[in-house]
Write an enzyme that holds these catalytic residues in place. Structure first.
Site, PDB file in Angstrom:
ATOM      1  N   ARG A  64       0.851  -1.053   0.009  1.00  0.00           N
ATOM      2  CA  ARG A  64       0.092   0.124  -0.012  1.00  0.00           C
ATOM      3  C   ARG A  64       0.911   1.310  -0.027  1.00  0.00           C
ATOM      4  O   ARG A  64       2.113   1.168   0.528  1.00  0.00           O
ATOM      5  CB  ARG A  64      -0.814   0.063   1.064  1.00  0.00           C
ATOM      6  CG  ARG A  64      -1.901  -1.120   1.426  1.00  0.00           C
ATOM      7  CD  ARG A  64      -2.459  -1.131   2.648  1.00  0.00           C
ATOM      8  NE  ARG A  64      -3.606  -2.497   2.701  1.00  0.00           N
ATOM      9  CZ  ARG A  64      -3.154  -3.505   3.486  1.00  0.00           C
ATOM     10  NH1 ARG A  64      -1.908  -3.830   3.978  1.00  0.00           N
ATOM     11  NH2 ARG A  64      -4.111  -4.417   3.406  1.00  0.00           N
ATOM     12  N   LYS A  70      -1.612  -2.548   8.043  1.00  0.00           N
ATOM     13  CA  LYS A  70      -2.504  -2.297   8.986  1.00  0.00           C
ATOM     14  C   LYS A  70      -2.700  -3.007  10.319  1.00  0.00           C
ATOM     15  O   LYS A  70      -2.131  -3.963  10.590  1.00  0.00           O
ATOM     16  CB  LYS A  70      -3.976  -2.787   8.059  1.00  0.00           C
ATOM     17  CG  LYS A  70      -4.431  -1.657   6.928  1.00  0.00           C
ATOM     18  CD  LYS A  70      -5.701  -2.151   6.520  1.00  0.00           C
ATOM     19  CE  LYS A  70      -5.974  -1.221   5.278  1.00  0.00           C
ATOM     20  NZ  LYS A  70      -7.315  -1.472   4.620  1.00  0.00           N
ATOM     21  N   HIS A 129      -2.721   2.326  -5.809  1.00  0.00           N
ATOM     22  CA  HIS A 129      -3.704   1.036  -5.675  1.00  0.00           C
ATOM     23  C   HIS A 129      -3.942   0.283  -6.864  1.00  0.00           C
ATOM     24  O   HIS A 129      -4.174  -0.871  -6.940  1.00  0.00           O
ATOM     25  CB  HIS A 129      -4.781   1.291  -4.906  1.00  0.00           C
ATOM     26  CG  HIS A 129      -5.301   0.309  -3.849  1.00  0.00           C
ATOM     27  ND1 HIS A 129      -4.747   0.216  -2.625  1.00  0.00           N
ATOM     28  CD2 HIS A 129      -6.362  -0.757  -3.771  1.00  0.00           C
ATOM     29  CE1 HIS A 129      -5.462  -0.780  -1.930  1.00  0.00           C
ATOM     30  NE2 HIS A 129      -6.514  -1.334  -2.525  1.00  0.00           N
ATOM     31  N   ARG A 139      -1.254  -2.191  -6.966  1.00  0.00           N
ATOM     32  CA  ARG A 139      -1.153  -3.356  -6.288  1.00  0.00           C
ATOM     33  C   ARG A 139      -2.287  -4.233  -6.748  1.00  0.00           C
ATOM     34  O   ARG A 139      -2.132  -5.333  -6.772  1.00  0.00           O
ATOM     35  CB  ARG A 139      -1.821  -2.584  -4.891  1.00  0.00           C
ATOM     36  CG  ARG A 139      -2.196  -3.722  -3.981  1.00  0.00           C
ATOM     37  CD  ARG A 139      -2.620  -2.698  -2.527  1.00  0.00           C
ATOM     38  NE  ARG A 139      -3.254  -3.753  -1.627  1.00  0.00           N
ATOM     39  CZ  ARG A 139      -2.587  -4.304  -0.681  1.00  0.00           C
ATOM     40  NH1 ARG A 139      -1.428  -4.455  -0.562  1.00  0.00           N
ATOM     41  NH2 ARG A 139      -3.268  -4.998   0.273  1.00  0.00           N
ATOM     42  N   HIS A 199      -3.502  -9.215   3.450  1.00  0.00           N
ATOM     43  CA  HIS A 199      -5.001  -9.356   3.710  1.00  0.00           C
ATOM     44  C   HIS A 199      -5.301  -9.939   4.734  1.00  0.00           C
ATOM     45  O   HIS A 199      -4.825 -11.296   4.917  1.00  0.00           O
ATOM     46  CB  HIS A 199      -5.683  -9.867   2.382  1.00  0.00           C
ATOM     47  CG  HIS A 199      -5.766  -8.930   1.213  1.00  0.00           C
ATOM     48  ND1 HIS A 199      -5.984  -9.171  -0.005  1.00  0.00           N
ATOM     49  CD2 HIS A 199      -5.856  -7.394   1.152  1.00  0.00           C
ATOM     50  CE1 HIS A 199      -6.119  -8.173  -0.949  1.00  0.00           C
ATOM     51  NE2 HIS A 199      -5.896  -7.192  -0.124  1.00  0.00           N
ATOM     52  N   TYR A 252      -9.627 -10.932  -7.016  1.00  0.00           N
ATOM     53  CA  TYR A 252      -8.542 -10.961  -8.085  1.00  0.00           C
ATOM     54  C   TYR A 252      -8.781 -12.187  -8.914  1.00  0.00           C
ATOM     55  O   TYR A 252      -8.316 -12.176 -10.108  1.00  0.00           O
ATOM     56  CB  TYR A 252      -7.216 -10.951  -7.708  1.00  0.00           C
ATOM     57  CG  TYR A 252      -6.772  -9.529  -6.662  1.00  0.00           C
ATOM     58  CD1 TYR A 252      -6.913  -8.377  -7.518  1.00  0.00           C
ATOM     59  CD2 TYR A 252      -6.691  -9.497  -5.520  1.00  0.00           C
ATOM     60  CE1 TYR A 252      -6.450  -7.033  -6.836  1.00  0.00           C
ATOM     61  CE2 TYR A 252      -6.498  -8.385  -4.815  1.00  0.00           C
ATOM     62  CZ  TYR A 252      -6.319  -7.239  -5.462  1.00  0.00           C
ATOM     63  OH  TYR A 252      -6.236  -6.026  -4.656  1.00  0.00           O
TER      64      TYR A 252
END
Length: 328
Positions: free
Chosen positions: A179, A203, A274, A277, A300, A309
């Site tokens: 990110r 995150k 993004h 990404r 994730h 995806y």
């Protein structure tokens, strides 16, 4: 030598903290909102931009309740919450927005009930429309290669440190799929040149190790060895990527770099970091990578997030089939 994550070596936050008791909060809800945001930061360890998103949704809810004449959480019922979502729908908000706001209300009222701030949980049965999953736009492999080749050619022509930096960050974004906030938070020693991996703080302050391709490693090494020293100031600290004034690079600068690079690439859609990404994940799956590995690389928490995806690659395969097969 690795920079410690203490006061001097810790990564600079990419976002600023927010005042939880700003004037746009109806006064009867200020204290409870402040308590809740402290809970999100201290107990759930959420990123600051996530806390801001919760705050935005809840302030919107509290303002709606205030217009209805609701004076406290004890007066909130399911009907009031449904009227709030209905109002969002009439304003034209997307289903994904309604779903997010309903989730924010459910999480908040569950916490309020559990901690004794509310005697009931009026949001327990709050439902919202299912969001329609939109396939994220992405780059073709050839287009991504053209973008990077163009950036490299520009760096060779100008020979300046900024151009070398741009090549390094573009290569790293596409190679790793990290990110933009993670890229901006990188420190110099987060790149392990021997193992060709980069350590990323994602995150929820979760660390992960992501493989880096050879071209990206070489571009970052060139930036660190020759170009970065030309931009270093007393405010640079351990930051891997620097702005033109020597401070840790800002996410907005990275976004401008990516948008500009794609504008200069023939046939490329207008994407931000993004988008790179998305491209990295799509190209990995097209190349035969398994979904679990891609999940780990992207950071994730849920495999369901990564599965979008697979839909992208299936759509692309279907389009290729319909274009090429004589009896499609």
């Amino acid at each position: 030598m690795r920079v410690p994550r203490g006061a001097l070596g810790m990564r600079a936050p990419v976002t600023q903290s927010v005042d939880v008791a700003e004037r746009d909060v109806p006064p009867q809800f200020e204290v409870i909102l402040a308590d809740y945001l402290r809970h999100l930061r201290a107990q759930r360890n959420l990123a600051e931009h996530t806390v801001r998103a919760y705050r935005t949704d809840l302030v919107d809810l509290f303002c709606h309740l205030d217009r209805l004449g609701v004076e406290s959480l004890a007066k909130v019922d399911l009907r009031a919450l449904r009227s709030w979502l209905a109002k969002q729908h009439t304003l034209g908000h997307a289903r994904s927005t309604l779903q997010r706001r309903a989730a924010a209300a459910r999480v908040f009222f569950a916490w309020a009930h559990e901690t004794g701030h509310a005697t009931t949980d009026p949001a327990a049965n709050l439902r919202s429309p299912k969001s329609i999953r939109v396939l994220p736009p992405t780059l073709e492999q050839a287009t991504a290669a053209s973008m990077l080749d163009e950036a490299i050619a520009t760096a060779r022509e100008t020979g300046g440190p900024v151009a070398a930096r741009d090549v390094a960050l573009l290569e790293l974004l596409y190679s790793t799929g990290i990110r933009v906030s993670e890229l901006c938070g990188l420190n110099v020693d987060d790149l392990d040149r021997q193992r060709s991996v980069v350590r990323v703080l994602g995150k929820g302050s979760k660390e992960r190790t992501v493989p880096v391709g050879v071209p990206a490693v070489r571009a970052v090494e060139a930036w660190l060895a020759k170009a970065r020293p030309q931009l270093i100031t007393g405010e640079s600290g351990p930051a891997m990527f620097l702005g033109e004034r020597g401070k840790r690079i800002d996410p907005r600068v990275v976004r401008r770099i990516v948008h500009r690079s794609l504008r200069l690439t023939e046939g490329a859609p207008d994407l931000g970091p993004h988008g790179l990404r998305h491209a990295m994940a799509t190209h990995l799956l097209e190349g035969g990578a398994d979904l679990r590995s891609v999940q780990e690389m992207l950071g994730h928490a849920s495999l369901a997030t990564t599965q979008i995806y697979t839909h992208v690659t299936n759509e692309r395969l279907r389009a290729a089939f319909e274009q090429a097969h004589p009896r499609a």
